[in-house]
Design an enzyme around this catalytic site. Structure first.
Site, PDB file in Angstrom:
ATOM      1  N   SER A 135       8.451  -2.289 -19.327  1.00  0.00           N
ATOM      2  CA  SER A 135       8.052  -0.990 -19.879  1.00  0.00           C
ATOM      3  C   SER A 135       8.785  -0.741 -21.187  1.00  0.00           C
ATOM      4  CB  SER A 135       8.437   0.091 -18.865  1.00  0.00           C
ATOM      5  OG  SER A 135       8.402   1.359 -19.462  1.00  0.00           O
ATOM      6  N   THR A 169      10.201   1.734 -21.764  1.00  0.00           N
ATOM      7  CA  THR A 169      11.381   2.514 -21.402  1.00  0.00           C
ATOM      8  C   THR A 169      12.664   1.690 -21.633  1.00  0.00           C
ATOM      9  OG1 THR A 169      12.272   4.004 -19.729  1.00  0.00           O
ATOM     10  CG2 THR A 169      11.448   1.920 -18.911  1.00  0.00           C
ATOM     11  N   LYS A 220      14.188  -1.900 -14.536  1.00  0.00           N
ATOM     12  CA  LYS A 220      13.368  -2.783 -15.382  1.00  0.00           C
ATOM     13  C   LYS A 220      14.266  -3.671 -16.240  1.00  0.00           C
ATOM     14  CE  LYS A 220       9.233  -1.473 -14.185  1.00  0.00           C
ATOM     15  NZ  LYS A 220       8.390  -2.369 -13.414  1.00  0.00           N
ATOM     16  N   TYR A 272      15.052   4.127 -12.925  1.00  0.00           N
ATOM     17  CA  TYR A 272      13.801   3.363 -13.077  1.00  0.00           C
ATOM     18  C   TYR A 272      13.934   2.400 -14.256  1.00  0.00           C
ATOM     19  CZ  TYR A 272       9.094   2.288 -14.728  1.00  0.00           C
ATOM     20  OH  TYR A 272       7.982   1.627 -15.194  1.00  0.00           O
ATOM     21  N   LEU A 291       0.821  -1.227   0.000  1.00  0.00           N
ATOM     22  CA  LEU A 291       0.000   0.000   0.000  1.00  0.00           C
ATOM     23  C   LEU A 291       0.852   1.275   0.000  1.00  0.00           C
ATOM     24  CD1 LEU A 291      -2.891  -1.096   2.443  1.00  0.00           C
ATOM     25  CD2 LEU A 291      -2.812  -1.269  -0.051  1.00  0.00           C
ATOM     26  N   LEU A 350       0.915  12.637 -18.663  1.00  0.00           N
ATOM     27  CA  LEU A 350       0.042  13.548 -19.408  1.00  0.00           C
ATOM     28  C   LEU A 350      -1.452  13.372 -19.089  1.00  0.00           C
ATOM     29  CD1 LEU A 350      -0.202  15.663 -21.668  1.00  0.00           C
ATOM     30  CD2 LEU A 350      -0.412  13.766 -23.280  1.00  0.00           C
ATOM     31  N   ARG A 408       3.067   9.465 -28.510  1.00  0.00           N
ATOM     32  CA  ARG A 408       3.168   8.244 -27.704  1.00  0.00           C
ATOM     33  C   ARG A 408       2.072   7.260 -28.099  1.00  0.00           C
ATOM     34  NH1 ARG A 408       7.009  10.736 -26.800  1.00  0.00           N
ATOM     35  NH2 ARG A 408       8.022  11.255 -24.843  1.00  0.00           N
TER      36      ARG A 408
HETATM   37  P1  NAD Z   1       0.998   1.689  -9.113  1.00  0.00           P
HETATM   38  O1  NAD Z   1       1.967   2.487  -8.303  1.00  0.00           O
HETATM   39  O2  NAD Z   1      -0.408   2.147  -9.188  1.00  0.00           O
HETATM   40  O3  NAD Z   1       1.000   0.162  -8.612  1.00  0.00           O
HETATM   41  C1  NAD Z   1       2.142  -0.453  -8.069  1.00  0.00           C
HETATM   42  C2  NAD Z   1       1.733  -1.062  -6.741  1.00  0.00           C
HETATM   43  O4  NAD Z   1       2.878  -1.685  -6.157  1.00  0.00           O
HETATM   44  C3  NAD Z   1       1.230  -0.034  -5.739  1.00  0.00           C
HETATM   45  O5  NAD Z   1      -0.035  -0.445  -5.275  1.00  0.00           O
HETATM   46  C4  NAD Z   1       2.270  -0.049  -4.608  1.00  0.00           C
HETATM   47  O6  NAD Z   1       1.683   0.174  -3.356  1.00  0.00           O
HETATM   48  C5  NAD Z   1       2.849  -1.436  -4.758  1.00  0.00           C
HETATM   49  N1  NAD Z   1       4.236  -1.584  -4.288  1.00  0.00           N
HETATM   50  C6  NAD Z   1       5.300  -0.785  -4.546  1.00  0.00           C
HETATM   51  N2  NAD Z   1       6.414  -1.259  -3.944  1.00  0.00           N
HETATM   52  C7  NAD Z   1       6.029  -2.400  -3.304  1.00  0.00           C
HETATM   53  C8  NAD Z   1       6.712  -3.331  -2.492  1.00  0.00           C
HETATM   54  N3  NAD Z   1       8.028  -3.199  -2.221  1.00  0.00           N
HETATM   55  N4  NAD Z   1       6.022  -4.372  -1.974  1.00  0.00           N
HETATM   56  C9  NAD Z   1       4.690  -4.521  -2.229  1.00  0.00           C
HETATM   57  N5  NAD Z   1       3.996  -3.653  -2.977  1.00  0.00           N
HETATM   58  C10 NAD Z   1       4.660  -2.615  -3.512  1.00  0.00           C
HETATM   59  O7  NAD Z   1       1.636   1.536 -10.570  1.00  0.00           O
HETATM   60  P2  NAD Z   1       1.015   0.929 -11.891  1.00  0.00           P
HETATM   61  O8  NAD Z   1       0.867   2.046 -12.854  1.00  0.00           O
HETATM   62  O9  NAD Z   1      -0.131   0.068 -11.582  1.00  0.00           O
HETATM   63  O10 NAD Z   1       2.257   0.076 -12.379  1.00  0.00           O
HETATM   64  C11 NAD Z   1       2.364  -1.312 -12.142  1.00  0.00           C
HETATM   65  C12 NAD Z   1       3.664  -1.812 -12.723  1.00  0.00           C
HETATM   66  O11 NAD Z   1       3.705  -1.520 -14.117  1.00  0.00           O
HETATM   67  C13 NAD Z   1       4.915  -1.162 -12.127  1.00  0.00           C
HETATM   68  O12 NAD Z   1       5.915  -2.156 -12.003  1.00  0.00           O
HETATM   69  C14 NAD Z   1       5.324  -0.154 -13.175  1.00  0.00           C
HETATM   70  O13 NAD Z   1       6.713   0.108 -13.165  1.00  0.00           O
HETATM   71  C15 NAD Z   1       4.904  -0.852 -14.450  1.00  0.00           C
HETATM   72  N6  NAD Z   1       4.635   0.084 -15.547  1.00  0.00           N
HETATM   73  C16 NAD Z   1       3.706   1.079 -15.375  1.00  0.00           C
HETATM   74  C17 NAD Z   1       3.469   1.994 -16.399  1.00  0.00           C
HETATM   75  C18 NAD Z   1       2.471   3.098 -16.209  1.00  0.00           C
HETATM   76  O14 NAD Z   1       2.504   4.055 -16.954  1.00  0.00           O
HETATM   77  N7  NAD Z   1       1.550   3.026 -15.265  1.00  0.00           N
HETATM   78  C19 NAD Z   1       4.193   1.888 -17.605  1.00  0.00           C
HETATM   79  C20 NAD Z   1       5.114   0.863 -17.753  1.00  0.00           C
HETATM   80  C21 NAD Z   1       5.330  -0.038 -16.706  1.00  0.00           C
HETATM   81  C1  UD1 Z   2       6.734   8.350 -18.893  1.00  0.00           C
HETATM   82  C2  UD1 Z   2       8.105   7.960 -18.386  1.00  0.00           C
HETATM   83  C3  UD1 Z   2       8.399   6.543 -18.852  1.00  0.00           C
HETATM   84  C4  UD1 Z   2       7.310   5.592 -18.358  1.00  0.00           C
HETATM   85  C5  UD1 Z   2       5.970   6.095 -18.873  1.00  0.00           C
HETATM   86  C6  UD1 Z   2       4.851   5.253 -18.322  1.00  0.00           C
HETATM   87  C7  UD1 Z   2       9.380  10.049 -18.216  1.00  0.00           C
HETATM   88  C8  UD1 Z   2      10.482  10.869 -18.796  1.00  0.00           C
HETATM   89  N1  UD1 Z   2       9.079   8.903 -18.884  1.00  0.00           N
HETATM   90  O1  UD1 Z   2       6.737   8.241 -20.289  1.00  0.00           O
HETATM   91  O2  UD1 Z   2       9.658   6.099 -18.367  1.00  0.00           O
HETATM   92  O3  UD1 Z   2       7.550   4.277 -18.827  1.00  0.00           O
HETATM   93  O4  UD1 Z   2       5.766   7.439 -18.412  1.00  0.00           O
HETATM   94  O5  UD1 Z   2       3.637   5.675 -18.849  1.00  0.00           O
HETATM   95  O6  UD1 Z   2       8.789  10.387 -17.200  1.00  0.00           O
HETATM   96  N2  UD1 Z   2       3.662  15.823 -21.448  1.00  0.00           N
HETATM   97  C9  UD1 Z   2       3.354  17.161 -21.483  1.00  0.00           C
HETATM   98  N3  UD1 Z   2       2.941  17.767 -20.330  1.00  0.00           N
HETATM   99  C10 UD1 Z   2       2.803  17.091 -19.147  1.00  0.00           C
HETATM  100  C11 UD1 Z   2       3.115  15.712 -19.123  1.00  0.00           C
HETATM  101  C12 UD1 Z   2       3.548  15.105 -20.285  1.00  0.00           C
HETATM  102  O7  UD1 Z   2       3.474  17.795 -22.540  1.00  0.00           O
HETATM  103  O8  UD1 Z   2       2.431  17.709 -18.130  1.00  0.00           O
HETATM  104  C13 UD1 Z   2       4.074  15.137 -22.696  1.00  0.00           C
HETATM  105  C14 UD1 Z   2       5.452  14.496 -22.637  1.00  0.00           C
HETATM  106  O9  UD1 Z   2       6.448  15.416 -23.030  1.00  0.00           O
HETATM  107  C15 UD1 Z   2       5.276  13.336 -23.635  1.00  0.00           C
HETATM  108  C16 UD1 Z   2       3.794  12.952 -23.481  1.00  0.00           C
HETATM  109  O10 UD1 Z   2       3.158  14.085 -22.911  1.00  0.00           O
HETATM  110  O11 UD1 Z   2       5.478  13.781 -24.949  1.00  0.00           O
HETATM  111  C17 UD1 Z   2       3.569  11.754 -22.584  1.00  0.00           C
HETATM  112  O12 UD1 Z   2       4.212  11.971 -21.335  1.00  0.00           O
HETATM  113  P1  UD1 Z   2       4.038  10.977 -20.093  1.00  0.00           P
HETATM  114  O13 UD1 Z   2       2.596  10.708 -19.879  1.00  0.00           O
HETATM  115  O14 UD1 Z   2       4.836  11.523 -18.961  1.00  0.00           O
HETATM  116  O15 UD1 Z   2       4.674   9.611 -20.613  1.00  0.00           O
HETATM  117  P2  UD1 Z   2       6.139   9.318 -21.226  1.00  0.00           P
HETATM  118  O16 UD1 Z   2       7.013  10.499 -21.172  1.00  0.00           O
HETATM  119  O17 UD1 Z   2       5.949   8.658 -22.534  1.00  0.00           O
END
Ligand code: NAD
Ligand code: UD1
Length: 337
Positions: free
Chosen positions: A124, A126, A152, A148, A33, A199, A230
């Site tokens: 990701s 990324t 990964k 980060y 949490l 965003l 994106r």
């Molecule tokens: P989120 O933060 O909503 O969910 C992650 C959950 O992990 C949270 O509920 C947090 O409480 C829990 N957590 C963190 N550290 C922990 C630990 N040590 N032990 C137990 N629980 C722990 O994030 P999300 O957006 O649901 O992302 C889930 C996964 O997907 C993450 O690994 C994230 O890096 C990956 N991911 C997310 C995105 C995105 O944009 N949301 C993009 C690419 C990859």
């Molecule tokens: C970001 C992370 C990436 C992660 C991904 C998960 C960074 C640099 N990268 O990617 O590692 O895997 O989230 O979803 O943080 N933007 C604006 N104004 C804002 C926010 C974003 O213009 O306030 C633009 C950004 O420049 C980008 C696009 O919106 O072009 C998307 O941004 P964002 O949602 O942060 O995602 P990523 O940068 O693709």
């Protein structure tokens, strides 16, 4: 199948728990949490019509993980738990390696000790670093530009080594592009603490009047309108991708990296326009300097997911914006009541 979701009360985990429960799997959520609330459990019960078992714990606690895997006779794990804010990872790299890398090591140890050898990992896009060509397929070279992303990459490589060491492992590293949107009920969605980094949640808060305007990070990229492009993917499509990955792993061993994206790119201004259309609200914005570390464009080649998982994203940009708006509105009502 009995499936443990680490990080299961978070954004992507909670949506995936709905999809898996509706498919008839027994889902157990495991989360410390640190970035979510157990209030989501009531919402999940409301959506699925049944309580979802929850264990409060840290993934670095191998003992509790082992007990949980055994107690619920878990067949497969989906590993969402981890920290995910790029900027914070630059300031606190040790926290990122501890939660993400060390957390995965204890999970692997716990799984091995009870002979659970099916793992889906939240990776990701990324891991592709600066794109050398587009669309990004899974053979694109990998690299990391921040802790980060490096966490990964380390985890993906570690899982690959484990799979090479024992042919019984079944592992899928799902490389998510940009997950957005919410469950159609509006009951669960993405609810970031503080100022959103990403965003879509930022746009939603501007549309709701909680923030004055969006800062668009750069309009001089080599893209159609100059703003960043994106591959935004609806979180429910992403959740269904996890169910497809579990089905794939039930018939396949080894290590697999698979993109989960739509293959389509949208610019920041496309997103603003789509959100205005879906919400009927204005989203005022101003153009500011580029954000350090951002790339011009990033979108997936989704062919491997379509062939291996028989999965593709089906929801539209309008679905992504409309569901985000519905969740934003329901949050506001629940705060008022
Ligand atoms: P989120 O933060 O909503 O969910 C992650 C959950 O992990 C949270 O509920 C947090 O409480 C829990 N957590 C963190 N550290 C922990 C630990 N040590 N032990 C137990 N629980 C722990 O994030 P999300 O957006 O649901 O992302 C889930 C996964 O997907 C993450 O690994 C994230 O890096 C990956 N991911 C997310 C995105 C995105 O944009 N949301 C993009 C690419 C990859
Ligand atoms: C970001 C992370 C990436 C992660 C991904 C998960 C960074 C640099 N990268 O990617 O590692 O895997 O989230 O979803 O943080 N933007 C604006 N104004 C804002 C926010 C974003 O213009 O306030 C633009 C950004 O420049 C980008 C696009 O919106 O072009 C998307 O941004 P964002 O949602 O942060 O995602 P990523 O940068 O693709």
């Amino acid at each position: 199948m009995n499936v443990l979701l680490t990080g299961g009360t978070g954004y992507i985990g909670s949506h995936t728990s709905v999809v898996l429960t509706e498919l008839g799997h027994l889902v157990v959520l495991y989360d410390n949490l640190s970035n979510s609330s157990d209030l989501v459990l009531h919402k999940l019960a409301q959506i699925t019509g049944q309580p979802i078992p929850f264990v409060k714990g840290d993934v670095r606690d191998a003992e509790l993980l082992t007990e949980t895997l055994a107690a619920y006779r878990i067949d497969a794990v989906i590993h969402f738990a981890g920290l995910k804010a790029v900027g914070e990872s630059v300031e606190k790299p040790a926290d990122y390696y501890a939660n993400n890398v060390q957390g995965t090591i204890s999970l692997l140890q716990a799984m091995r000790s009870v002979q659970v050898k099916t793992l889906v990992f939240s990776s990701s896009a990324t891991v592709y670093g600066e794109p050398q060509y587009l669309p990004l397929d899974e053979s694109h070279p990998t690299s990391a530009t921040n802790p980060y992303g490096r966490s990964k990459l380390h985890i993906e490589e570690m899982l690959n080594d484990m799979a090479a060491s024992d042919p019984a492992w079944r592992m899928a590293c799902l490389r998510y592009f940009n997950p957005v949107g919410a469950h159609e009920s509006g009951l669960i969605g993405e609810n970031p603490n503080g100022v959103p980094n990403n965003l879509m949640p930022y746009i939603a808060q501007v549309a709701a009047g909680q923030r004055a305007e969006l800062s668009v990070f750069g309009d001089d990229y080599p893209t159609a309108d100059g703003t960043g492009v994106r591959d935004y993917i609806h979180v429910m499509d992403l959740a269904e991708g996890h169910a497809a990955a579990l089905a794939f792993l039930s018939v396949t061993t080894g290590w697999h990296a698979i993109n989960l994206g739509t293959g389509k790119g949208y610019s920041v201004l496309d997103m603003v326009q789509a959100f205005e259309n879906a919400s009927g609200q204005q989203v005022p914005y101003k153009i500011v300097a580029r954000r350090a570390g951002d790339v011009a464009a990033c979108y997936a080649d989704p062919k491997k997911a379509s062939e291996a998982l028989n999965w593709r994203a089906t929801r539209t940009l309008d679905d992504m914006c409309a569901s985000t708006w519905r969740f934003q509105q329901s949050q506001r009502l629940s705060v008022k009541s």
